[in-house]
Write a protein that holds these residues in place. Structure first.
Motif, short mmCIF file in Angstrom:
data_model
loop_
_atom_site.label_atom_id
_atom_site.label_comp_id
_atom_site.label_asym_id
_atom_site.label_seq_id
_atom_site.Cartn_x
_atom_site.Cartn_y
_atom_site.Cartn_z
N ASN A 95 0.84 -1.20 0.00
CA ASN A 95 0.00 0.00 0.00
C ASN A 95 0.87 1.24 0.00
N THR A 96 0.31 2.34 -0.47
CA THR A 96 1.05 3.61 -0.55
C THR A 96 0.27 4.73 0.12
N ASP A 97 1.00 5.68 0.66
CA ASP A 97 0.40 6.89 1.21
C ASP A 97 1.28 8.07 0.82
N PRO A 98 0.80 8.96 -0.06
CA PRO A 98 -0.54 9.03 -0.62
C PRO A 98 -0.79 7.96 -1.68
N ASN A 99 -2.04 7.84 -2.12
CA ASN A 99 -2.39 6.86 -3.13
C ASN A 99 -1.75 7.20 -4.46
N ILE A 100 -1.31 6.16 -5.15
CA ILE A 100 -0.71 6.38 -6.46
C ILE A 100 -1.79 6.49 -7.52
N SER A 101 -1.45 7.14 -8.64
CA SER A 101 -2.39 7.26 -9.75
C SER A 101 -2.10 6.24 -10.84
N SER A 102 -0.83 5.76 -10.91
CA SER A 102 -0.47 4.73 -11.88
C SER A 102 0.87 4.11 -11.48
N ALA A 103 1.20 2.99 -12.10
CA ALA A 103 2.47 2.32 -11.83
C ALA A 103 2.92 1.57 -13.07
N THR A 104 4.23 1.51 -13.28
CA THR A 104 4.81 0.71 -14.37
C THR A 104 5.95 -0.12 -13.79
N SER A 105 6.30 -1.20 -14.50
CA SER A 105 7.33 -2.09 -13.99
C SER A 105 8.06 -2.78 -15.12
N THR A 106 9.31 -3.19 -14.82
CA THR A 106 10.10 -3.97 -15.78
C THR A 106 10.68 -5.19 -15.06
N GLY A 107 11.23 -6.11 -15.82
CA GLY A 107 11.93 -7.24 -15.22
C GLY A 107 11.03 -8.43 -14.95
N ALA A 108 11.32 -9.15 -13.86
CA ALA A 108 10.64 -10.41 -13.55
C ALA A 108 9.16 -10.22 -13.28
N PHE A 109 8.77 -9.06 -12.77
CA PHE A 109 7.36 -8.76 -12.48
C PHE A 109 6.99 -7.48 -13.22
N SER A 110 6.71 -7.63 -14.50
CA SER A 110 6.58 -6.47 -15.38
C SER A 110 5.14 -6.04 -15.63
N TYR A 111 4.20 -6.61 -14.88
CA TYR A 111 2.79 -6.23 -15.04
C TYR A 111 2.28 -5.67 -13.71
N THR A 112 1.44 -4.66 -13.79
CA THR A 112 0.93 -4.01 -12.57
C THR A 112 -0.60 -3.96 -12.59
N THR A 113 -1.17 -3.97 -11.39
CA THR A 113 -2.61 -3.77 -11.21
C THR A 113 -2.81 -2.90 -9.98
N LEU A 114 -3.69 -1.91 -10.09
CA LEU A 114 -3.98 -1.02 -8.97
C LEU A 114 -5.28 -1.42 -8.29
N SER A 115 -5.35 -1.20 -6.98
CA SER A 115 -6.58 -1.35 -6.19
C SER A 115 -7.30 -2.65 -6.51
N SER A 116 -6.65 -3.75 -6.17
CA SER A 116 -7.22 -5.08 -6.43
C SER A 116 -7.14 -5.93 -5.17
N THR A 117 -7.99 -6.95 -5.09
CA THR A 117 -8.04 -7.82 -3.92
C THR A 117 -6.89 -8.81 -3.92
N TYR A 118 -6.20 -8.90 -2.80
CA TYR A 118 -5.14 -9.90 -2.61
C TYR A 118 -5.74 -11.07 -1.83
N PRO A 119 -5.38 -12.30 -2.18
CA PRO A 119 -6.05 -13.48 -1.60
C PRO A 119 -5.71 -13.74 -0.13
#
Length: 238
Positions: A95-119
């Motif tokens: 989580n972030t404070d303040p809330n982010i508006s977007s995110a990008t990533s490279t490498g082994a984990f190169s996909y991002t999703t905002l405001s989603s449920t974690y199991p």
């Protein structure tokens, strides 16, 4: 207020204290922390049960702040061991404070999703970084890091306006394809800070057991006070 109401309130407070979480590790970063890194170690759990041998670690390094962006290098390791014979880490989140508006990533984990449920009862997280393009943070596909593997890359957190101080908290990883643990094929893990070069903190909540003992102690004190005061009432009435 009657004694019974006081006693009921104390008992309720004690019960709630026992159920409270202990700490939510957090790191606060600003321009003075560029070049600093922090490391977290993760456990593994499913349906509230800790899974022995299911572990991971992450290291995040703040590499730059520019305009509305904070950029980090990351390293994620699957450190699981016996009795776990196989697993893969398919995402990490926080989580972030303040809330982010977007995110990008490279490498082994190169996909991002905002405001989603974690199991596994974690609930909504502000951002997760994944090994595959999926619709949520719950996982999918078949990539990620298997036992003994380490993956690296970088990510950028973007905000709607410049941010002088950023706090990251509530760190998690997602395990899938678990083998060696009967009845469990996927799980999540919660991160605990092991080292840091930035400002750290946590929700100032005492350990649950201590809160519970404190609440029960108050109940005992109230009962003892009642026993001490009752005879005096009888004497005064006489």
């Amino acid at each position: 207020m009657s004694f019974r109401k006081v006693l009921a309130g104390l008992a309720a407070s004690a019960a709630m204290a026992v159920a409270s979480p202990a700490f939510a590790d957090s790191v606060t970063l600003g321009s003075g922390d560029i070049g600093n890194s922090f490391t977290l170690n993760y456990n593994g759990f499913s349906d509230g049960t800790t899974i022995n041998g299911l572990t991971g670690s992450t290291t995040f390094k703040l590499t730059g702040i520019s305009g509305n962006d904070y950029t980090f290098d990351y390293s994620v390791a699957n450190t699981s061991s016996a009795p776990v014979t196989d697993s893969r880490i398919s995402s990490f989140a926080f989580n972030t404070d303040p809330n982010i508006s977007s995110a990008t990533s490279t490498g082994a984990f190169s996909y991002t999703t905002l405001s989603s449920t974690y199991p596994n009862g974690i609930g909504t997280v502000d951002v997760c970084f994944k090994d595959a393009q999926t619709g949520s943070c719950a996982g999918g596909a078949s990539g990620g890091l298997t036992l003994g593997q380490t993956g690296t890359g970088s990510f950028t957190l973007s905000f709607s306006q410049p941010v002088s101080s950023l706090t990251l908290s509530d760190f998690y990883v997602r395990y899938q394809s678990i083998a060696g643990v009967p009845g469990i094929s996927s799980a999540s893990g919660s991160g605990t800070l092991s080292s840091t070069g930035g400002s750290t903190g946590g929700t100032p909540v005492p350990e649950p057991g201590m809160l519970g003992l404190f609440g029960l102690g108050l109940v005992g004190l109230a009962m003892a006070r009642r026993r001490q005061t009752s005879p005096r009432r009888v004497a005064l009435a006489a």
